[in-house]
Write a protein that holds these residues in place. Structure first.
Motif, PDB file in Angstrom:
ATOM      1  N   MET A   1       0.843  -1.174   0.000  1.00  0.00           N
ATOM      2  CA  MET A   1       0.000   0.000   0.000  1.00  0.00           C
ATOM      3  C   MET A   1       0.894   1.246   0.000  1.00  0.00           C
ATOM      4  O   MET A   1       1.169   1.815   1.023  1.00  0.00           O
ATOM      5  CB  MET A   1      -0.906  -0.020   1.233  1.00  0.00           C
ATOM      6  CG  MET A   1      -1.812   1.157   1.262  1.00  0.00           C
ATOM      7  SD  MET A   1      -3.073   1.357   2.538  1.00  0.00           S
ATOM      8  CE  MET A   1      -2.891   0.124   3.752  1.00  0.00           C
ATOM      9  N   SER A   2       1.374   1.638  -1.141  1.00  0.00           N
ATOM     10  CA  SER A   2       2.292   2.764  -1.233  1.00  0.00           C
ATOM     11  C   SER A   2       1.680   3.865  -2.102  1.00  0.00           C
ATOM     12  O   SER A   2       2.097   4.084  -3.229  1.00  0.00           O
ATOM     13  CB  SER A   2       3.637   2.294  -1.802  1.00  0.00           C
ATOM     14  OG  SER A   2       4.528   3.370  -1.844  1.00  0.00           O
ATOM     15  N   GLN A   3       0.686   4.540  -1.569  1.00  0.00           N
ATOM     16  CA  GLN A   3       0.030   5.619  -2.278  1.00  0.00           C
ATOM     17  C   GLN A   3       0.672   6.939  -1.884  1.00  0.00           C
ATOM     18  O   GLN A   3       1.238   7.063  -0.805  1.00  0.00           O
ATOM     19  CB  GLN A   3      -1.456   5.650  -1.936  1.00  0.00           C
ATOM     20  CG  GLN A   3      -2.188   4.380  -2.286  1.00  0.00           C
ATOM     21  CD  GLN A   3      -3.628   4.409  -1.765  1.00  0.00           C
ATOM     22  OE1 GLN A   3      -3.979   5.220  -0.942  1.00  0.00           O
ATOM     23  NE2 GLN A   3      -4.424   3.503  -2.269  1.00  0.00           N
ATOM     24  N   GLU A   4       0.556   7.938  -2.760  1.00  0.00           N
ATOM     25  CA  GLU A   4       1.073   9.255  -2.413  1.00  0.00           C
ATOM     26  C   GLU A   4       0.198   9.857  -1.323  1.00  0.00           C
ATOM     27  O   GLU A   4      -1.021   9.808  -1.390  1.00  0.00           O
ATOM     28  CB  GLU A   4       1.093  10.168  -3.632  1.00  0.00           C
ATOM     29  CG  GLU A   4       1.727  11.499  -3.323  1.00  0.00           C
ATOM     30  CD  GLU A   4       1.916  12.373  -4.531  1.00  0.00           C
ATOM     31  OE1 GLU A   4       1.104  13.289  -4.723  1.00  0.00           O
ATOM     32  OE2 GLU A   4       2.884  12.121  -5.272  1.00  0.00           O
ATOM     33  N   THR A   5       0.841  10.410  -0.302  1.00  0.00           N
ATOM     34  CA  THR A   5       0.127  11.026   0.816  1.00  0.00           C
ATOM     35  C   THR A   5       0.543  12.489   0.931  1.00  0.00           C
ATOM     36  O   THR A   5       1.452  12.951   0.227  1.00  0.00           O
ATOM     37  CB  THR A   5       0.468  10.316   2.143  1.00  0.00           C
ATOM     38  OG1 THR A   5       1.851  10.578   2.451  1.00  0.00           O
ATOM     39  CG2 THR A   5       0.218   8.818   2.072  1.00  0.00           C
ATOM     40  N   ILE A   6      -0.066  13.169   1.860  1.00  0.00           N
ATOM     41  CA  ILE A   6       0.327  14.548   2.138  1.00  0.00           C
ATOM     42  C   ILE A   6       1.801  14.602   2.545  1.00  0.00           C
ATOM     43  O   ILE A   6       2.504  15.563   2.238  1.00  0.00           O
ATOM     44  CB  ILE A   6      -0.587  15.187   3.207  1.00  0.00           C
ATOM     45  CG1 ILE A   6      -0.338  16.683   3.294  1.00  0.00           C
ATOM     46  CG2 ILE A   6      -0.441  14.497   4.548  1.00  0.00           C
ATOM     47  CD1 ILE A   6      -1.380  17.428   4.117  1.00  0.00           C
ATOM     48  N   PHE A   7       2.299  13.544   3.200  1.00  0.00           N
ATOM     49  CA  PHE A   7       3.702  13.529   3.607  1.00  0.00           C
ATOM     50  C   PHE A   7       4.619  13.407   2.392  1.00  0.00           C
ATOM     51  O   PHE A   7       5.689  14.025   2.356  1.00  0.00           O
ATOM     52  CB  PHE A   7       3.976  12.404   4.599  1.00  0.00           C
ATOM     53  CG  PHE A   7       3.309  12.590   5.937  1.00  0.00           C
ATOM     54  CD1 PHE A   7       2.717  13.787   6.305  1.00  0.00           C
ATOM     55  CD2 PHE A   7       3.282  11.554   6.841  1.00  0.00           C
ATOM     56  CE1 PHE A   7       2.111  13.954   7.540  1.00  0.00           C
ATOM     57  CE2 PHE A   7       2.682  11.700   8.085  1.00  0.00           C
ATOM     58  CZ  PHE A   7       2.098  12.902   8.435  1.00  0.00           C
TER      59      PHE A   7
END
Length: 123
Positions: A1-7
């Motif tokens: 689960m490696s989605q782009e996040t705010i971080f």
């Protein structure tokens, strides 16, 4: 689960943050919703969604986050008084951003166990 996040966006400088520390493995910045007089987030630059996703190969990165916490505590002047670091995992653990991160809290006496009090907030 490696989605782009705010971080990820903060790491990539796509959105601003009040960065207080950065090195090749990690970045630390002030929380936008502080729960203590000092509240920062320390995150690895490698995207790891939850504690459950940490592998043996990630152990040096995770350990590094704690080394960074100690450095920040000394730099900010609260190493001797004390501070708290906590990492939440998944919904029931209070995780809202799925990129592991240490919450670093200082500047007041922390109660234990932490509990939710409607009048006082998180203690």
């Amino acid at each position: 689960m490696s989605q782009e996040t705010i971080f990820t966006k903060i790491i990539n400088r796509d959105i601003p943050a009040d960065i207080i520390y950065e090195d090749e493995l990690s970045i630390a910045f002030r929380d936008i919703n502080p729960q203590a007089p000092f509240h920062a987030l320390i995150i690895p630059k490698k995207a790891i969604a939850t504690i459950n996703d940490i592998t043996e190969q990630d152990a040096p990165i995770v350990g590094h986050l704690y080394v960074v916490a100690a450095k920040i505590a000394k730099q900010q002047g609260f190493a001797e008084d004390g501070f708290r670091v906590v990492m939440n995992c998944n919904e029931h653990g209070g995780q809202t951003v799925y990129h592991i991160h240490l919450h670093m809290l200082a500047g007041k006496i922390m109660g234990w166990p932490p509990y939710q009090d409607k009048k006082k907030g998180l203690i």
